[in-house]
Write an enzyme that holds these catalytic residues in place. Structure first.
Site, PDB file in Angstrom:
ATOM      1  CB  CYS A 153      45.134  37.136  43.410  1.00 28.07           C
ATOM      2  SG  CYS A 153      43.936  35.883  43.657  1.00 28.07           S
TER       3      CYS A 153
ATOM      4  CB  CYS B 101      36.195  36.339  41.772  1.00 23.21           C
ATOM      5  SG  CYS B 101      37.518  36.381  41.047  1.00 23.21           S
TER       6      CYS B 101
HETATM    7  O1  PYC Z   1      39.561  37.337  43.775  1.00 24.17           O
HETATM    8  O2  PYC Z   1      40.661  37.783  42.458  1.00 24.17           O
HETATM    9  C1  PYC Z   1      40.023  36.915  42.538  1.00 24.17           C
HETATM   10  C2  PYC Z   1      40.343  35.150  42.416  1.00 24.17           C
HETATM   11  C3  PYC Z   1      41.197  35.124  41.062  1.00 24.17           C
HETATM   12  C4  PYC Z   1      40.846  33.808  41.073  1.00 24.17           C
HETATM   13  C5  PYC Z   1      40.965  33.632  42.413  1.00 24.17           C
HETATM   14  N1  PYC Z   1      40.098  34.456  43.005  1.00 24.17           N
END
Ligand code: PYC
Length: 332
Positions: free
Chosen positions: A90, A247
């Site tokens: 993550c 993300c």
């Molecule tokens: O930042 O990789 C990320 C992530 C995955 C799900 C929520 N954040």
């Protein structure tokens, strides 16, 4: 012997929360962090639900359990999990963990500092760099990211056809530009509906999992609100919550797609905006064996710290789980 208290530090990375479990929790067996993660998933799922599900958590929260590293080049092991399952990696969570280690005095913020995290999908290096307003910027050198399938056409239940790339960035993503929705906080219900249609269509097309990876993140990409940035995204996570940050693993998967199309040169900066307007700055280097080695930079802030209490008389001490329409508690 009484169980050790479960100590946690909460942070958010560009809007997306991380709960780092600093100590306590079940003993995890395994010869490496991947096996320890498997032990958490198969034998102690109650701990994941206790940390993340209501009433202590919520569907947006990502957990990060600190464990002893097995890779001798790493300072700490980390197992990430969300409201659905244990995750391989993550990106925003790794930034939150490093900010937490700084907060706990385990790293020196004044120095350019590198820390290596042992994760179930491999070692990840994070660098602490000076940032604006003396908030450190944390750059994560993520795992090798690559495109698994390009230009996959899908027919949605609403009749719309979309295309997208399926790519790995530590989690697997379907990344689409022709989804037809405005990526804006005022349009969340429609963005949520479009991602769910895409996920259903992926399942119906037999693309729910590729190369052993569940394709359970959907990333919709559009133009940025701020012209200083390159793109804006809306990412639906496996449980249906949307990522408040851009993300980290999704940005890594996007870099792999851009590189595969020759649309971004190695080393060039890609500023990825989230649906709430926060930004990750990213770049890549070509990876030996194909794909890219992504670098994702963002900032995190501490929001809370304390002890999670699991009172024996609390019927929901292991979290509320909806099973067959009924709220039940997860039992160890
Ligand atoms: O930042 O990789 C990320 C992530 C995955 C799900 C929520 N954040």
């Amino acid at each position: 012997m009484a169980a050790a208290p479960v100590l946690f530090v909460d942070s958010h990375t560009e809007g997306e929360p991380t709960r780092t479990i600093v100590s306590g929790g079940p003993e995890l067996e395994g010869r490496n962090v991947a096996e320890m993660a498997e032990c958490l998933a198969s034998r102690h799922d109650w701990f994941r639900t206790a940390c993340i599900h209501e009433p202590r958590g919520n569907d947006v929260l990502v957990g990060a359990m600190l464990v002893p590293p097995h890779d001798p080049t790493c300072q700490v092991g980390v197992i990430f999990f969300n409201d659905v399952r244990v995750l391989g990696m993550c990106g925003h969570g790794a930034i939150g963990v490093v900010r937490t280690l700084l907060h706990l005095g385990r790293l020196d913020a004044a120095l350019k500092h590198e820390v290596r995290l042992d994760t179930p999908v491999g070692a990840v290096t994070a660098s602490v760099l000076p940032g604006p307003d003396s908030v450190p910027a944390i750059e994560v050198a993520n795992v090798r990211s690559y495109v698994m399938r390009r230009d996959v056409p899908l027919s949605l239940s609403c009749g719309r056809r979309v295309t997208g790339d399926i790519a790995w960035g530590g989690n697997s993503f379907f990344i689409s530009k022709d989804h037809g929705e405005r990526i804006d906080l005022s349009n969340l219900a429609a963005l949520d509906a479009r991602c769910r249609e895409i996920r259903d269509a992926l399942g119906a097309a037999g693309l729910g999992a590729i190369d052993g990876h569940p394709v359970d993140h959907v990333e919709l990409v559009g133009p940025p609100a701020d012209p200083a940035n390159h793109a804006r995204n809306y990412v639906m996570c496996p449980g249906g919550a949307y990522d408040r940050s851009p993300c980290g693993t999704g940005t890594s998967a996007s870099l792999a797609c851009l590189a595969a199309r020759g649309a971004l040169a190695p080393g060039a900066t890609w500023r990825q905006e989230s649906v709430i307007g926060s930004v990750f700055e990213a770049r890549y280097e070509p990876a030996p064996g194909g794909g890219v080695m992504p670098f994702v930079r963002g900032r995190a802030w501490i929001t809370a710290e304390g002890t999670l209490c699991l009172e024996p008389t609390d019927p929901f001490r292991h979290g509320i789980r909806a099973a067959a329409g009924a709220a039940t508690q997860a039992t160890p």
